[in-house]
Structures are given as structure tokens and as C-alpha cells.
Write an enzyme that holds these catalytic residues in place. Structure first.
Site, PDB file in Angstrom:
ATOM      1  CG  HIS A  32      -1.789  -1.171   1.342  1.00 15.10           C
ATOM      2  ND1 HIS A  32      -1.342  -2.417   1.714  1.00 15.10           N
ATOM      3  CD2 HIS A  32      -3.122  -1.316   1.120  1.00 15.10           C
ATOM      4  CE1 HIS A  32      -2.351  -3.264   1.718  1.00 15.10           C
ATOM      5  NE2 HIS A  32      -3.432  -2.643   1.365  1.00 15.10           N
ATOM      6  CG  ASP A 160      -9.283   9.671   6.193  1.00 13.94           C
ATOM      7  OD1 ASP A 160      -9.752  10.589   6.874  1.00 13.94           O
ATOM      8  OD2 ASP A 160      -8.542   9.844   5.217  1.00 13.94           O
ATOM      9  N   GLY A 161      -9.118   5.449   7.946  1.00 14.70           N
ATOM     10  CA  GLY A 161      -9.693   4.150   8.286  1.00 14.70           C
ATOM     11  C   GLY A 161      -9.745   3.938   9.784  1.00 14.70           C
ATOM     12  CG  HIS A 265      -5.412   3.007  -0.012  1.00 14.21           C
ATOM     13  ND1 HIS A 265      -5.066   1.788   0.556  1.00 14.21           N
ATOM     14  CD2 HIS A 265      -5.902   3.749   1.011  1.00 14.21           C
ATOM     15  CE1 HIS A 265      -5.320   1.817   1.844  1.00 14.21           C
ATOM     16  NE2 HIS A 265      -5.824   2.984   2.147  1.00 14.21           N
ATOM     17  CB  SER A 385     -21.387  -7.625  37.668  1.00 19.07           C
ATOM     18  OG  SER A 385     -22.474  -6.763  37.901  1.00 19.07           O
ATOM     19  CD  GLU A 412     -18.357  -3.627  26.393  1.00 20.59           C
ATOM     20  OE1 GLU A 412     -18.337  -2.927  25.349  1.00 20.59           O
ATOM     21  OE2 GLU A 412     -19.308  -3.602  27.190  1.00 20.59           O
ATOM     22  CG  HIS A 474     -27.098  -9.564  29.120  1.00 18.33           C
ATOM     23  ND1 HIS A 474     -27.834  -8.944  28.134  1.00 18.33           N
ATOM     24  CD2 HIS A 474     -26.489  -8.555  29.806  1.00 18.33           C
ATOM     25  CE1 HIS A 474     -27.692  -7.629  28.236  1.00 18.33           C
ATOM     26  NE2 HIS A 474     -26.876  -7.372  29.236  1.00 18.33           N
TER      27      HIS A 474
END
Lengths: 663, 663
Positions: A32, A160-161, A265, A385, A412, A474
Site C-alpha cells: 500500500h 481515515d480508516g 492506496h 459484577s 469493551e 446476556h
């Protein structure tokens, strides 16, 4: 005049970087080039004038970190590593993207000296850089004169990615909130992604988004303007409070006849176009050729600067060792990962104990976190928890950088990648926690930890349909299979408090890959014959009928071990069918045993074996012909009722085994 | 005076909603009352004055959509569904969170009438709402007078948690870019998450972040101020260009003695505190009791309004059918998912064809996308590689809402969840694509599609180490296991062009769950005996030795089927060892066959079977004793060299089989 010469040298050096990018991608006919070509000046300015690292000691703990979040720019990084003297030869560059070369398609941590992080899956590099910056700030606060031990910048380069990926916002928001002022992100705004101009998919105001996320924002109007680039980086380093994003406007594939187009690119430039580009750069040397002057520029401007800084550090460290001997000893343990010295003793458990394994884990964390000063961890807003709080230490923040409890927020994925960054940095042993079902959100960063051989630890609680009321969204089903199938991930699903402590010890002993602890929400009884030490072997017998050889075996994990025991007792008592129960807390540890040990444990024929795990049966067919599990989604309801509804009672399991035997 | 009465009725109704939330969570002794209590007025205003939906016909295609992204607020939604007459009885509310009730812990699409989306895993609701808004805009443009057929708003309710999740930024950025002006997001800014005040983890300026992402932003200073809430929603509906976020400042657990504290978030209020709260609300009725006046308010202000709107729509639809008969027929097909009518014919392939299955898939998409006017899909910035563009249609945008090619940007997770929203909306048949390794980024939304029984289609290409140069970060290993272990996901890994067309047909025929097509980057030969139709059976024989019964079987998938054939031929020719080759494109389809069919295919004993798949062997132990696969990460290099390095040549496979047989 002197300045003039310096600028000339800058241009020649930038030309060399760009030419090497073209030569690598051209020779490999793969890679690239687009972004490396446009961001070469910014990266050059950073490395030549600011990045402090010693090529002869690329693992020096106090070096500045450089994370190439846009991993497809590997050719750019390899060019710099070559020019700066990291031991990457011209032949290595010529082997770009070839099998077993030191210059693989995307940078691989541990493979190529000077690569601070594996990259490729977009967005994760930013979060890894955030983790490094957290580590630096935390470590500074954990020692008497921490700034003498840890005091560096973390730089990250993205396109940007990376910023389109959601993990970037999680990480950015976290970094701004935590006031990571020594984190500097260079955003190469070349207005192009693989499929087309960025405007096709993204017209948001990135600058404003960073400002909203409590970042300092600087802008460089022309990505080729060396003076502006240097001045921006200089200013960024002065930020006393906020992390800094430097937005660099650039032209993708600069120099190419297709400059500005996404066509540059994902594929190498045509041969004549590459020549045209070199002409634009005023770079008049043959392929893979760099004039000595340029090497000298990097030697003086990078390698010598870095070596000097490292030597000064080592000198001061000697003094530090005398001035603060205890602190110094602890520092050595921390950076060498000598976690064994700080293990808590396994307590004697009440034989009638009924305790959720998440609670047992919480008790371990409390004891270990207290004893081990470089233990650090947290959760994604479910600490209450998951029981993942180290007691007696404040939450890590700009006011309390000494805090070893990290509050990641409901993020997460970034949490998991941030842990990777902290471990890449070194000096800490970490864990992160959330509900097991949300390991799906973390997965791509777990894979990254496995690729990077990082000793990450995941505390995944609420591990089955026994979650109850929260319902199927869950309740994990397939998550065990997903992690077990991932190379270099060790999964532990302990059966009781003893096994949980054993699993924690095994996880901490695992220094070359991530470990996942899969823990119950509900109470489980302490088993008479469970054994923390045997957890490390992955599987062992916890019940054999007296005076008789067993005719069948049940292999069970976690909360299902006690269930298997109860079912076995029913079958023995009512039907004189004698089963042995094997607790199998870790399939990976079991696979690592000798063939003799494995045969000793699985001593009955395949047809005589049952597996029992309240999760997808996928994967158990290797160990047992009869697989009892759950291949559908769970349901919402009281835990005991949900278990009953799916037949996870001792009576039902006994009956299912009976039916199988009659077939 | 009239207004005064109306406000009194508003307050009483809001009190009823809040009381029902307290009653549900109190009786269940489980659930999350905090946010429902504070956001009840905003939700009431939306439903009572704006949301247009007919409780007697909850699936009406042109209803306004309501996505509760904060799925833990289920008690709030159930209260509204009860009051509005969606058939949820008071007894249902009394069974909140009980096994098999219509009121599970988190809202489940398909289980409870009026629930427009499953929710719980945070952030995904926003992306699903974006998908619905895309669908509305797209469908309007796909018909002669589309606004008569599709013309509604999509509302979404979220809290801080959803906005901390990275997927929210992906979805928000996409929605702003796409100018989804009929999408309205209510953000309940109650300044609290489960573990503590939001300020512990998130101090970003959310308003500015939305403005940066090209949203219209409105603010309501007091979440209890009905007039301001109504006026904000009114203004939001007027937005002609941008989607609108209404930031509502509220106090978590409003009414509780712990109002403002995160303690009201995750657990029911104590009994006396709940009574105190009802006192604050001026709500003086016994538990689970609502005065008739309130029911009347919802009947007149919601149900009758909705019924009237639906009747008017049905009336107009009759006219539409006469005015635009072809258009109308197509509309019926689209909303009924009659995709069979629009299947392209399977072409005759050149027997010497060597074609990557991603290319075969691209050819199918081109043919099908041309024929089926309601086919729509796209990729996460890798369309050129995944071959997921429908030719001849522009990219979907505000300028080209008729475009059926969606450019999702580098936002895999949002892309996957957006597809869920489009399918929840109805009227479209969709697909999304990316590199298979990035299915990890999508996973949590794939699970959601499986939970929602949605016919999502994933085009996952670059499916093995044969990716080559991009290296281990781009080479899937464990992803097949992860998807196969997920309930209700059907995985297809076709061996050649014929099987790829068959897999596409099977995926389109699967209307009750997601299908994943796992496709090669590299060319594979057309197999003489492959068969599109047999793909649906999951496994079938593609090679048997002539004149001899085979002594062994190889079960292979995808690109390894031709490899297995070559290895089998070597073993037969050189060693007279006769193997049958089974192509096994879909384990799930195979499992769905009759026991007879399964035995017919797997007719040799377990010990005589080999599996061959260039991926984690995890899971294959069920089908074959000898599992040839790849349980380590790949490497960067030329595809052919990487394959060789890992022993995936016909010669090496033949040898590995030989060695196994000698043991």
C-alpha cells in the site's frame, strides 16, 4: 545557510524514505504505497527530530513509543527502521512481504526490531497507543521518583480508516478523559480510503470530534511542509493536560501521476509512475540505494541521540538503585514480569463453601493486587459484577495516576486493546473484565494479544444461561468455542474456588499469550477432590467410583463439574452405572500434556465418554462421542428455572446419559 | 383550561408508566429501574404525541419505528406496550423477567408484539435504527411514488452506555453522512452508568460530537418538562437534511430517595423507596393498577391515531395497486421477501474454469442484483476485493437514495448492525461484505441477527492463509469455528463456482437466520462433480474411486476440496489407498438432514475419516478422527509459498494422511 542545508537534508531524507517505499512495494508487487508516500514527511520529522529510541537497544523501557495504527503503511516503517539502524538490512527491504522475511505485510511485534505494536486491523493501534500512554502515566506514579524511571512520549500514526472504526472513538474519549497529555496522534488526512475518496463515506468534522473528546488539536495545512510539521510536534509535546491530535492535510500517493486518487492506496505504482514520483521528489538514485549522507543524517539525528538518552538513563538508574534500593528492586521485578514473587498464598477454604467463581476470582484479585504493586486492571463498567476491583487503590485518573483500578467505561473493545498497549509498554501485569457474552465485542483485540504473544488476562464472568433474568442477549453460548479455537489463547473455566485460584496462578504463569478466565455468576460448591495445581494440566479426575472400574467418563468444565458429579452419583446409586468425572478446566493446557498423561486421563474408549458443558457442543466431539451442551440461545427467567427448562439438573443429565447408553 | 387538563393527563400517564416500571422491577426483584424512571416523560411524549403505529397491526410496514437501544429499560417499553394496547396484559407485566413470559429481561424482537428490535448489547440499537432509516429512505426511492408506500420516522432511545460504545460513533457518522433526516435519537443524559457517575469515565462533549458528525442537535434542560420535550420532538421532525439528536438532561431514578445515584441503575428500589417515588409522582394507585382515564388517554392519543393512519394507508394502497400495478406487485414481493421469483439462472460454467469463489459470488450478486429490485448491499470499504457491488446502480446517498450499493466505510460492526436494522424494517433483501478475518469486528451484530431470526447475508472473502502477503493479521484461523458454534447461523464455504451459486441460493432461501458465505481470494478449479443443489444438504460425495469401495474418507470444505481430490488421487495412484472425498460446504445444513442421509454420507467408521480445512481444527473432531487443519496463526508471503510452508500441497496432505494411517 545552515538551516538551508538542514532543509536540503530533510528533503533528501524524505525522498529516500519515499523511494524505499516505492522500491519495496514495487519489488514485491504488493502493498500500500499511497499513504506512506504522503505521510513520509510527517513521519520523518517525528523520527528525526523528536522520537527518542536507541536502535541498538530497541526494547529500552523508557524509549518513546511509535505505533503505526495504519499498519498497511508497513513499508514506511521498514524504511525508517532501515535508515535509523535497527538492523533491518537493504536485503530485508528487498524481501518485503516475502515468506519469513523481517518485513511482513503488516508490522509484527516481536518479529522485527523497532516495531512497537502489531498493526493491520484498523483502529486498534490508537487504542494500543492509549494503553502505552496510560502505562507511562501510571508507572510514573507507582515509584518514589517515577519520572526518573518512566518519562517518554507515545506517538501514533493513523489514517481515515482508523478513525472510521468505532474503537477509535472509545479510545479517544478515554484518552481525553484521562488527560493523557503525552499521547500524540498524527492523523494523516489524505482524503482517501481503499474504495474511493473519504468523502464517499465520511464527511464528519474530525477536528471537532477530537475537540469534543477533550483533545488538543493542531493542524498542518500542507503535509510536505517540514517547518510546520516540526512546529506542530513541538507544540504537541508541550501540552500539559490534554492528548494532542495533529491533523496533517496530505495528498495520497504524493508524487504519483495518480496522486490524490484512491488508486494509489492498495496497489504498487506502475514502474514508470514510480520513476515519475522519484523525479518529483528530486531523488535521483537507483533502486534500493540511499546516499551515505542520508544514513549519516539518521545516525546523528536519531541513533546517536537515542543512544545518548539511553546511556544517560542507565547512568541515572545506577544512582536510583542506590538511592531507592527497594523501589529499584520492584522496578526490576515489574519490567521483568517477575510476578511469581508476589503471588498470594492459596487460602484454606471451608469445605462447605458455596461461592460464585467470579467471587473467588475477586478474592484472588484482592489478595494479589494488594501484594503485587504492579498489578493493574479494571472493567467495562461492570466491576461490581465482575469483581475486578483491586481494593484500597483509587481509580486511575489524572488526579490519581497512582490508582491501579481502571474504569474503562462501557468500551469493551478499547479496553481490551488498551490492555494490549499497557503490556506492550511493559512494567505492569494487567487484567480486564466484562460479562463473557461481551467477549464478542473484545474478540478482535483478544486475537491481537494472541498475535503479539501478550500475557493479557480476561476476567469473563456471567458465563452461561445461569445468568438468568438478563436473558439470551446476556447468555454466552458460542464464546467458549470462539476463544478455544483462537491460537495462543488459553481458556480456563474453573469448577470451584480452588480451581479458580489455580486458574489465576496458571494465567499469571502464562507469559507468552493471553489467558481467559471464564467464571460463574451463580454459586458453586467447593469440590472435595478439586485441586488448584491440577488446573495447569488442563484435566484431571475428580471422582471415581469406589471398588469398581468406571465404565464411562464425563468430561465437564466450570459449574457443570458439580452437576456431573451429582448426575454420576444418581446413576451409580439408582442404576449401578459407574462413571468417572473428569474436570477439564483448560483444553489448551490438556493438549500441552504428554501423550501418556492424556491417555491416562482419557483411558476409556471414545464411545464411552460424555462431555458436559452448558454451551455450544462444537469442539467437544474430539474428546467424547456424546456431547451434552446447549446449541440454542438461552432465555430470560430465574436462573434455576432457566437451568431446569434446558435440562441442566442432575436428574435430567442422568436421564440423558441413560438414554444415550440405551441407544 | 383544556391545556391544563391535558397536562394533568400527561402527568398522570407518566406517573402510570413510572409506577408500572417500579411494580415490574419490584415484583421480579430484578431489572434496571433507574433510567426508565428518568426517561419516562420523554418516551411518553414521543409515543403519545408522535409515534404512529397501530397496536392491532404491530407489523404494519409503514409504522414509525421505535428502537430501545438501552435495552435494560425493557420495563419502560413493556409499560408503554401495555398502556397502548399491544396485547401485553397486566399479568404479563407481573411476569416481568420470568421464564417464557412475554416480558423478558431485555426486549426480544419476535417474542413481544410492538418490540421493533432486540436490545441489550449496548450501542447496537443506534446502528439498527440507522439501518431502519436507511431502509425507509432507500425504499421511498425504489418505487414510482415511494413516499406513498414508505414514509415514517425512526426513533431511537439511548443512554450514556450506548454512546460510550464505539459502534455508536460508526453509526452516527454514517447517519450524518447519509443525511438520514427522519432518524431521531433521544439521548437520556442521566449522568450515570452502572458503576458510578458518568463523569468517572466520560467527560466528552456529546453535543459537539454529534454536531461534528453532521447531526442536528436539540437540548431539553429538564427531562420532566413535557412542553419542552414535545417541542423538541416537533422540531426534530422538521429537520429536512440532518438526523437529530435530542439531548435530554435527566436525573437517574427520578423519584427515588437515591435519585441521581447510580445505585438506582441496576437493582430495583426498596419497597418503601418505591412508595416514596410514587408519592413524588402524585401517583396514588395500588400496585399494577392504572386508572381507566390513562388507558383512555393512550387509546385516543395512540391506538386510535395509529389505527386511523394505518387504515388511510391501506386505502391509499388499494388505489396505488390500481395506479401502479407492477410497482405494487413488486412492493408485495419485497415486503413478503419473495426472493425466489428474482433468482438468476445458474450459468453453464466452462469446465476448465479457475475462479476465486469471491469472483463467483460477485457474478451471482451482479446477476441477482440486476434481477431483484429490492436487493441491496455493500461493504466496509473493500468492495473491490469482496466483489460486493451491484453493478449499474449508484452508491446510496442523499443525492442518490435509489442507489442500492451501500458504502459503509471502514465500519464493520455498524455495517453488520445496520443490515439488521434494514431487515427488521422489511422490504429489502440485503448483504454486507468484508474480509473474513474482520468478521471478528462484526461478531456481536451477527449474534444479534441470529437472535432476531434475520435473513442477513455476510460475504466474507479472503478466507484463509492463502490471502498471502497481508499476513497473519489478515488470515482467518478461528473464525469458522466462531460462526459455526453460534446458534442459528448457517455457514457456507463453497468449493467452486457451482457451489458458490448454490450457496447463494441456499442463503437466500434461509429466511429465519443469518447466512455467512466464506469465500476464497485465490482461484479454485471448477470440480467435475460439484453440484449447486447438493450444497443445501451440507455435504455430499464429490469423488469415489472407480471399481473399489473407498477405505477412507476426506471431508473438506472450500478451497480444500480440490486439494483433497488431488491428495486422494496421489494416494490412489501411488499407494493404492482409496479415499472418497466429501465436499462439506455447510455443517449446519448437513446437521439438518435425516439420520439416514447423514449415515449415507459418513458411511465409513469414525477412525477412517479425515477432515481437511485450512483453519482451526476445533470442531472437526465430531466428524473425523484425523483432523488436518491449522491451529497456529498464518504468515505473510506469496500465497503459494505460505501454503507450502504450512504443508497445504497435495503431496504434503497425501503424506500426512499416509503417516496417520501408519500409526
Amino acid at each position: 545557510m545552515k538551516d538551508d542545508l538542514a532543509r536540503k537534508m530533510d528533503n533528501l531524507s524524505i525522498g529516500a524514505i519515499r523511494a524505499l517505499v516505492l522500491d519495496q512495494t514495487g519489488k514485491a508487487n504488493s502493498g500500500h504505497p499511497g499513504m506512506p508516500l504522503d505521510v513520509a514527511p510527517a513521519t520523518y520529522c517525528l523520527w528525526r527530530y523528536f522520537l527518542t529510541s536507541d536502535p541498538a537497544n530497541p526494547d529500552w523501557i523508557n524509549r518513546d513509543r511509535f505505533v503505526l495504527s495504519a499498519g498497511h503503511c508497513s513499508a514506511l516503517l521498514y524504511s525508517l527502521l532501515h535508515l535509523c539502524g535497527y538492523g533491518l538490512s537493504m536485503d530485508d527491504l528487498k524481501s518485503f512481504r516475502q515468506t519469513d522475511s523481517l518485513t511482513p505485510g503488516h508490522p509484527e511485534y516481536g518479529k522485527t526490531k523497532g516495531v512497537d505494536a502489531t498493526a493491520g486491523p484498523l483502529g486498534q493501534g490508537i487504542a494500543q497507543a492509549v494503553g502505552m500512554a496510560i502505562a507511562e502515566k501510571a508507572l510514573q506514579a507507582q515509584y518514589v521518583e517515577g519520572k526518573r524511571l518512566f518519562n517518554h512520549y507515545t506517538y501514533c500514526l493513523c489514517g481515515d480508516g482508523c478513525l472510521q472504526e468505532g474503537i477509535s472513538q472509545e479510545a479517544i474519549s478515554m484518552a481525553g478523559h484521562m488527560r493523557l497529555n503525552k499521547l500524540i496522534l498524527i492523523y494523516d488526512a489524505n482524503q482517501s480510503t481503499l474504495d474511493g475518496p473519504t468523502t464517499d463515506t465520511m464527511t464528519e468534522n474530525v477536528k471537532t470530534r477530537f475537540l469534543a473528546s477533550e483533545w488538543n488539536v493542531l493542524e498542518v495545512a500542507d503535509g510536505n511542509d517540514v517547518a510546520s510539521l516540526i512546529s506542530a510536534i513541538e507544540n504537541a509535546r508541550k501540552s500539559a493536560v490534554f492528548p494532542t491530535m495533529i491533523l496533517v492535510h496530505s495528498v495520497i500517493g504524493f508524487g504519483s501521476q495518480n496522486a490524490g486518487s484512491h488508486k494509489t492506496h492498495g496497489s504498487p505504482l506502475a514502474k514508470d509512475d514510480a520513476e515519475h514520483a522519484k523525479f518529483v521528489y528530486d531523488y535521483n538514485y537507483p533502486e534500493f540505494t540511499v546516499p551515505d549522507l542520508v544514513y549519516q543524517n539518521f545516525r546523528e539525528g536519531f541513533a546517536e541521540r537515542g543512544a545518548k538518552a539511553r546511556l544517560a538513563y542507565e547512568e541515572d538508574l545506577k544512582k536510583y538503585a542506590v538511592e531507592h534500593p527497594e523501589d529499584y528492586a520492584r522496578y526490576l521485578d515489574a519490567i521483568n514480569g517477575e510476578v511469581e514473587k508476589y503471588l498470594p498464598e492459596i487460602p484454606t477454604f471451608d469445605e462447605n463453601l458455596k461461592e460464585a467463581t467470579r467471587v473467588s476470582s475477586g478474592n484472588f484479585i484482592a489478595a494479589w493486587g494488594k501484594k503485587c504493586p504492579f498489578a493493574m486492571g479494571g472493567s467495562a463498567d461492570v466491576a461490581g459484577s465482575t469483581k475486578t476491583t483491586i481494593p484500597g487503590t483509587p481509580a486511575f485518573s489524572s488526579e490519581h495516576p497512582e490508582g491501579r483500578d481502571i474504569r474503562f467505561g462501557i468500551r469493551e473493545f478499547a479496553m481490551t486493546a488498551v490492555q494490549n498497549g499497557m503490556l506492550l509498554h511493559g512494567g505492569l501485569r494487567t487484567f480486564v473484565g466484562t460479562f463473557f457474552v461481551f467477549s464478542d465485542y473484545c474478540k478482535a483485540a483478544i486475537r491481537m494479544a494472541a498475535l503479539e504473544d501478550l500475557p493479557a488476562i480476561y476476567v469473563f464472568t456471567h458465563d452461561s444461561i445461569a445468568v438468568g433474568e438478563d436473558g439470551p442477549t446476556h447468555e454466552p453460548i458460542e464464546q467458549l468455542a470462539a476463544l478455544r479455537a483462537t491460537p495462543n489463547v488459553t481458556v480456563f473455566r474453573p469448577a470451584d474456588a480452588k480451581e479458580t485460584w489455580g486458574a489465576w496462578e496458571a494465567a499469571l504463569a502464562n507469559k507468552k499469550g493471553p489467558s481467559a478466565l471464564i467464571l460463574t455468576r451463580q454459586n458453586v460448591p467447593l469440590l472435595a477432590s478439586s485441586d488448584p495445581e491440577s488446573v495447569k494440566k488442563g484435566a484431571y479426575s475428580v471422582y471415581r467410583p469406589r471398588h469398581h472400574r468406571p465404565k464411562y467418563q464425563i468430561l465437564a468444565t466450570g459449574s457443570e463439574v458439580s452437576l456431573a458429579l451429582d448426575a454420576a452419583k444418581i446413576l451409580e446409586k439408582k442404576y449401578k452405572i459407574r462413571l468417572e468425572v473428569i474436570s477439564m478446566p483448560s483444553l489448551e493446557c490438556f493438549e500441552a500434556q504428554t501423550p501418556e498423561y492424556k491417555e491416562k486421563i482419557l483411558h476409556l474408549p471414545y464411545e464411552k465418554r460424555f462431555s458436559l458443558e452448558m454451551a455450544a457442543t462444537y469442539g467437544w466431539g474430539k474428546y467424547a462421542k456424546h456431547n451434552i451442551g446447549l446449541d440454542v440461545f438461552g432465555k430470560s427467567g430465574k436462573s434455576s428455572e432457566v437451568l431446569k427448562a434446558f435440562g441442566f439438573t442432575a436428574e435430567d443429565i442422568a436421564e440423558r446419559i441413560l438414554i444415550s447408553l440405551k441407544k
